[in-house]
Design an enzyme around this catalytic site. Structure first.
Site, mmCIF file in Angstrom:
data_model
loop_
_atom_site.group_PDB
_atom_site.id
_atom_site.type_symbol
_atom_site.label_atom_id
_atom_site.label_comp_id
_atom_site.label_asym_id
_atom_site.label_seq_id
_atom_site.Cartn_x
_atom_site.Cartn_y
_atom_site.Cartn_z
ATOM 1 N N ARG A 39 -6.122 -21.405 11.224
ATOM 2 C CA ARG A 39 -5.884 -20.481 12.339
ATOM 3 C C ARG A 39 -6.659 -20.928 13.569
ATOM 4 O O ARG A 39 -7.738 -21.513 13.446
ATOM 5 C CB ARG A 39 -6.306 -19.070 11.921
ATOM 6 C CG ARG A 39 -5.377 -18.605 10.821
ATOM 7 C CD ARG A 39 -5.760 -17.288 10.226
ATOM 8 N NE ARG A 39 -4.800 -17.025 9.141
ATOM 9 C CZ ARG A 39 -4.857 -16.001 8.328
ATOM 10 N NH1 ARG A 39 -5.820 -15.108 8.456
ATOM 11 N NH2 ARG A 39 -3.947 -15.840 7.389
ATOM 12 N N PRO A 40 -6.132 -20.601 14.766
ATOM 13 C CA PRO A 40 -6.826 -21.005 15.992
ATOM 14 C C PRO A 40 -8.253 -20.453 16.065
ATOM 15 O O PRO A 40 -9.147 -21.096 16.614
ATOM 16 C CB PRO A 40 -5.972 -20.400 17.112
ATOM 17 C CG PRO A 40 -4.642 -20.139 16.497
ATOM 18 C CD PRO A 40 -4.869 -19.893 15.038
ATOM 19 N N SER B 200 -8.811 -2.093 9.720
ATOM 20 C CA SER B 200 -8.914 -3.322 8.938
ATOM 21 C C SER B 200 -10.263 -3.999 9.148
ATOM 22 O O SER B 200 -10.847 -3.940 10.241
ATOM 23 C CB SER B 200 -7.798 -4.272 9.391
ATOM 24 O OG SER B 200 -8.096 -5.590 8.996
ATOM 25 N N ASP C 184 0.830 -1.207 0.000
ATOM 26 C CA ASP C 184 0.000 0.000 0.000
ATOM 27 C C ASP C 184 0.867 1.261 0.000
ATOM 28 O O ASP C 184 0.552 2.237 -0.684
ATOM 29 C CB ASP C 184 -0.913 0.041 1.233
ATOM 30 C CG ASP C 184 -1.910 -1.096 1.244
ATOM 31 O OD1 ASP C 184 -1.940 -1.876 0.280
ATOM 32 O OD2 ASP C 184 -2.655 -1.207 2.235
ATOM 33 N N ALA D 274 2.759 -1.746 10.055
ATOM 34 C CA ALA D 274 2.216 -2.638 11.098
ATOM 35 C C ALA D 274 2.746 -4.038 10.852
ATOM 36 O O ALA D 274 3.239 -4.345 9.759
ATOM 37 C CB ALA D 274 0.691 -2.667 11.031
ATOM 38 N N LEU E 224 0.620 3.469 7.850
ATOM 39 C CA LEU E 224 0.313 2.151 7.284
ATOM 40 C C LEU E 224 1.170 1.042 7.901
ATOM 41 O O LEU E 224 0.838 -0.134 7.794
ATOM 42 C CB LEU E 224 0.558 2.153 5.766
ATOM 43 C CG LEU E 224 -0.003 3.338 4.961
ATOM 44 C CD1 LEU E 224 0.263 3.129 3.482
ATOM 45 C CD2 LEU E 224 -1.490 3.491 5.216
ATOM 46 N N HIS F 253 -7.062 -6.172 0.358
ATOM 47 C CA HIS F 253 -6.708 -5.547 -0.921
ATOM 48 C C HIS F 253 -5.371 -6.100 -1.370
ATOM 49 O O HIS F 253 -4.430 -6.209 -0.610
ATOM 50 C CB HIS F 253 -6.730 -4.029 -0.821
ATOM 51 C CG HIS F 253 -6.113 -3.481 0.427
ATOM 52 N ND1 HIS F 253 -6.707 -3.581 1.653
ATOM 53 C CD2 HIS F 253 -4.935 -2.859 0.626
ATOM 54 C CE1 HIS F 253 -5.929 -3.034 2.562
ATOM 55 N NE2 HIS F 253 -4.830 -2.593 1.967
ATOM 56 N N GLU G 107 -10.527 -6.966 9.580
ATOM 57 C CA GLU G 107 -10.284 -7.982 10.627
ATOM 58 C C GLU G 107 -10.894 -7.534 11.953
ATOM 59 O O GLU G 107 -11.105 -8.353 12.848
ATOM 60 C CB GLU G 107 -8.782 -8.199 10.813
ATOM 61 C CG GLU G 107 -8.168 -9.191 9.861
ATOM 62 C CD GLU G 107 -8.630 -10.623 10.107
ATOM 63 O OE1 GLU G 107 -8.483 -11.111 11.225
ATOM 64 O OE2 GLU G 107 -9.159 -11.240 9.159
ATOM 65 N N GLY H 158 2.637 -9.264 -0.452
ATOM 66 C CA GLY H 158 3.640 -10.145 0.148
ATOM 67 C C GLY H 158 3.289 -11.611 -0.104
ATOM 68 O O GLY H 158 2.114 -11.963 -0.229
ATOM 69 N N TYR I 33 -3.878 -9.639 15.959
ATOM 70 C CA TYR I 33 -3.801 -8.582 14.945
ATOM 71 C C TYR I 33 -5.086 -7.746 14.954
ATOM 72 O O TYR I 33 -5.050 -6.514 14.995
ATOM 73 C CB TYR I 33 -3.580 -9.199 13.547
ATOM 74 C CG TYR I 33 -3.749 -8.199 12.437
ATOM 75 C CD1 TYR I 33 -2.724 -7.329 12.087
ATOM 76 C CD2 TYR I 33 -4.969 -8.085 11.744
ATOM 77 C CE1 TYR I 33 -2.901 -6.379 11.086
ATOM 78 C CE2 TYR I 33 -5.147 -7.148 10.750
ATOM 79 C CZ TYR I 33 -4.109 -6.296 10.415
ATOM 80 O OH TYR I 33 -4.292 -5.352 9.437
ATOM 81 N N GLY J 296 -4.678 -23.815 3.869
ATOM 82 C CA GLY J 296 -5.534 -24.137 5.012
ATOM 83 C C GLY J 296 -7.003 -24.105 4.600
ATOM 84 O O GLY J 296 -7.412 -24.847 3.700
HETATM 85 O O1 G4F Z 1 -4.466 -13.598 2.889
HETATM 86 P P1 G4F Z 1 -4.697 -13.754 4.336
HETATM 87 O O2 G4F Z 1 -3.538 -14.128 5.157
HETATM 88 O O3 G4F Z 1 -5.385 -12.407 4.802
HETATM 89 P P2 G4F Z 1 -6.292 -12.011 6.077
HETATM 90 O O4 G4F Z 1 -6.018 -12.871 7.227
HETATM 91 O O5 G4F Z 1 -7.705 -11.934 5.594
HETATM 92 O O6 G4F Z 1 -5.757 -10.555 6.413
HETATM 93 C C1 G4F Z 1 -5.460 -9.603 5.399
HETATM 94 O O7 G4F Z 1 -6.564 -8.744 5.195
HETATM 95 C C2 G4F Z 1 -6.886 -7.905 6.319
HETATM 96 C C3 G4F Z 1 -8.089 -7.066 5.933
HETATM 97 O O8 G4F Z 1 -9.251 -7.792 6.262
HETATM 98 C C4 G4F Z 1 -5.700 -7.059 6.695
HETATM 99 F F1 G4F Z 1 -6.000 -6.260 7.751
HETATM 100 C C5 G4F Z 1 -4.523 -7.954 7.040
HETATM 101 O O9 G4F Z 1 -3.381 -7.174 7.337
HETATM 102 C C6 G4F Z 1 -4.217 -8.825 5.819
HETATM 103 O O10 G4F Z 1 -3.812 -7.976 4.763
HETATM 104 O O11 G4F Z 1 -5.830 -14.875 4.584
HETATM 105 C C7 G4F Z 1 -7.082 -14.827 3.933
HETATM 106 C C8 G4F Z 1 -7.852 -16.101 4.233
HETATM 107 C C9 G4F Z 1 -7.905 -16.466 5.726
HETATM 108 O O12 G4F Z 1 -9.219 -16.834 6.064
HETATM 109 C C10 G4F Z 1 -6.989 -17.674 5.848
HETATM 110 O O13 G4F Z 1 -7.340 -18.591 6.879
HETATM 111 O O14 G4F Z 1 -7.206 -17.196 3.597
HETATM 112 C C11 G4F Z 1 -7.182 -18.291 4.485
HETATM 113 N N1 G4F Z 1 -6.082 -19.192 4.099
HETATM 114 C C12 G4F Z 1 -6.244 -20.497 3.735
HETATM 115 N N2 G4F Z 1 -5.032 -21.041 3.517
HETATM 116 C C13 G4F Z 1 -4.774 -18.901 4.123
HETATM 117 C C14 G4F Z 1 -4.107 -20.068 3.735
HETATM 118 N N3 G4F Z 1 -4.110 -17.750 4.389
HETATM 119 C C15 G4F Z 1 -2.750 -17.753 4.268
HETATM 120 N N4 G4F Z 1 -2.074 -16.617 4.496
HETATM 121 N N5 G4F Z 1 -2.052 -18.890 3.919
HETATM 122 C C16 G4F Z 1 -2.684 -20.066 3.640
HETATM 123 O O15 G4F Z 1 -2.061 -21.070 3.347
#
Ligand code: G4F
Length: 335
Positions: A279-280, A126, A12, A83, A81, A180, A128, A186, A150, A212
């Protein structure tokens, strides 16, 4: 106009720097000293901007370092931004996530209040924060119920920002941004993990993708669109908080389906479920209502979900096939 961006080396931050430069701003960025010491790796997203921006070393964990930067420049706007933004990591180390995200925000606000109270402040809230959602779709009035360290840290940052606005009359606004993405995302986030692995599979460098929860549902937009909303929030007459979302939601499974289809493959042949990536406590489904941002700010997104997936897959293919980029190294380092 002089703007300070914390987190300028991130997805961002880099898009926002480009946007502000295009509007004639003098752009400053706060970076960790480690970034200055290792510019090749840490500045990849802003390497094309380095001769047009000014970087200052400071740490979100050190009030004096932030105070020193703010004391030397007359900033008009500050976009906070920076964090620890990876939700899964916040379960692994909740303490440092809280420390960086909550104290870092407090230090920025306190330094501005002391030295430059007229500087307008943007806080990166967020979706979240909605966590275990209390209504669908989520809007500015939806109660928060964070489900991760978070998410909790972002609620605290949001409350701090509102408190500085109410207690000290500062122009402090929060964006409640839904997920977004884009080619600069990353590698640890699920979208980039998928698109980079799709490219590696297509190039014969990988043969499976471990994920996952495939049923998690997110409202995915493009970072380039969302940084415009940040800017618009600081141009209003009065400070306020805004949900920024596409209003369209999809599962991780649907993201996989489209990303693999983009290179002519069927995701079911490559995706393996690995419990390690659960995730937990999960945020099962997010979808935002950005009516307020659309009516008050005049903001609207330009990218559709399928355009985002296509751009990210094509970019990763180009990186891996075109320029012989060590994508596999970057990917494994991110996990
Ligand atoms: O891409 P994620 O890690 O993003 P998450 O947790 O939604 O958070 C992102 O968006 C937020 C805005 O709502 C931001 F504030 C935050 O900083 C970040 O940018 O995971 C998205 C989804 C989750 O439900 C996770 O459990 O994907 C699911 N997932 C399934 N398998 C996975 C995986 N996530 C990740 N990172 N890696 C996996 O292997």
């Amino acid at each position: 106009m002089k703007a300070l961006i914390t987190g300028i080396t991130g997805q961002d931050g880099s898009y926002l720097a480009e946007h502000l430069l295009s509007l004639g701003y003098e752009v400053h960025g706060l970076v960790r000293r480690i970034a200055l010491e290792d510019p090749e790796r840490r500045f990849t997203r802003i390497s094309h901007l380095l001769d047009r921006i000014q970087l200052h070393a400071a740490s979100l964990e050190s009030y004096p370092s932030i105070f020193a930067v703010v004391s030397r420049h007359e900033f008009d706007e500050c976009y906070h931004l920076a964090a620890q933004s990876f939700v899964a990591e916040s379960f692994a180390d909740g303490f440092s996530t809280m420390n960086t995200n909550i104290n870092g925000t407090h230090y920025m606000l306190a330094a501005l209040r002391e030295l430059r109270p007229q500087c307008r402040f943007y806080f990166a809230g967020s979706s979240e924060m909605f966590g275990l959602v209390q209504e669908t779709p989520q809007r500015e009035t939806t109660p928060f119920h964070p489900r991760s360290p978070y998410g909790i840290s972002k609620v605290a940052g949001f409350d701090l920002t509102r408190n500085y606005r109410e207690a000290y009359g500062m122009f402090a606004a929060s964006g409640i941004l839904f997920n977004h993405e884009g080619p600069r995302r990353g590698f640890e986030f699920v979208t980039r993990k998928i698109t980079s692995t799709v490219a590696r599979i297509k190039a014969g460098q990988a043969n499976e993708l471990q994920l996952g929860n495939l049923e998690a549902r997110r409202d995915w937009g493009h970072s380039k669109d969302y940084v415009r909303a940040m800017y618009l929030m600081l141009q209003q007459e009065t400070p306020d908080d805004f949900v920024v979302a596409s209003g369209d939601s999809h599962t991780v499974r649907e993201f996989c389906e489209l990303a693999f289809a983009e290179v002519g493959l069927d995701y079911r042949d490559y995706v393996r479920i690995d419990e390690r990536f659960y995730r937990p406590a999960e945020v099962e489904a997010l979808i935002g209502d950005s009516t307020k941002a659309r009516t008050v700010l005049g903001w609207q997104p330009t990218y559709t979900f399928s355009e985002i997936v296509r751009e990210m897959v094509q970019n990763d293919l180009k990186m891996i096939l075109g320029q012989n980029q060590p994508l596999s190294e970057a990917v494994s380092e991110a996990r």
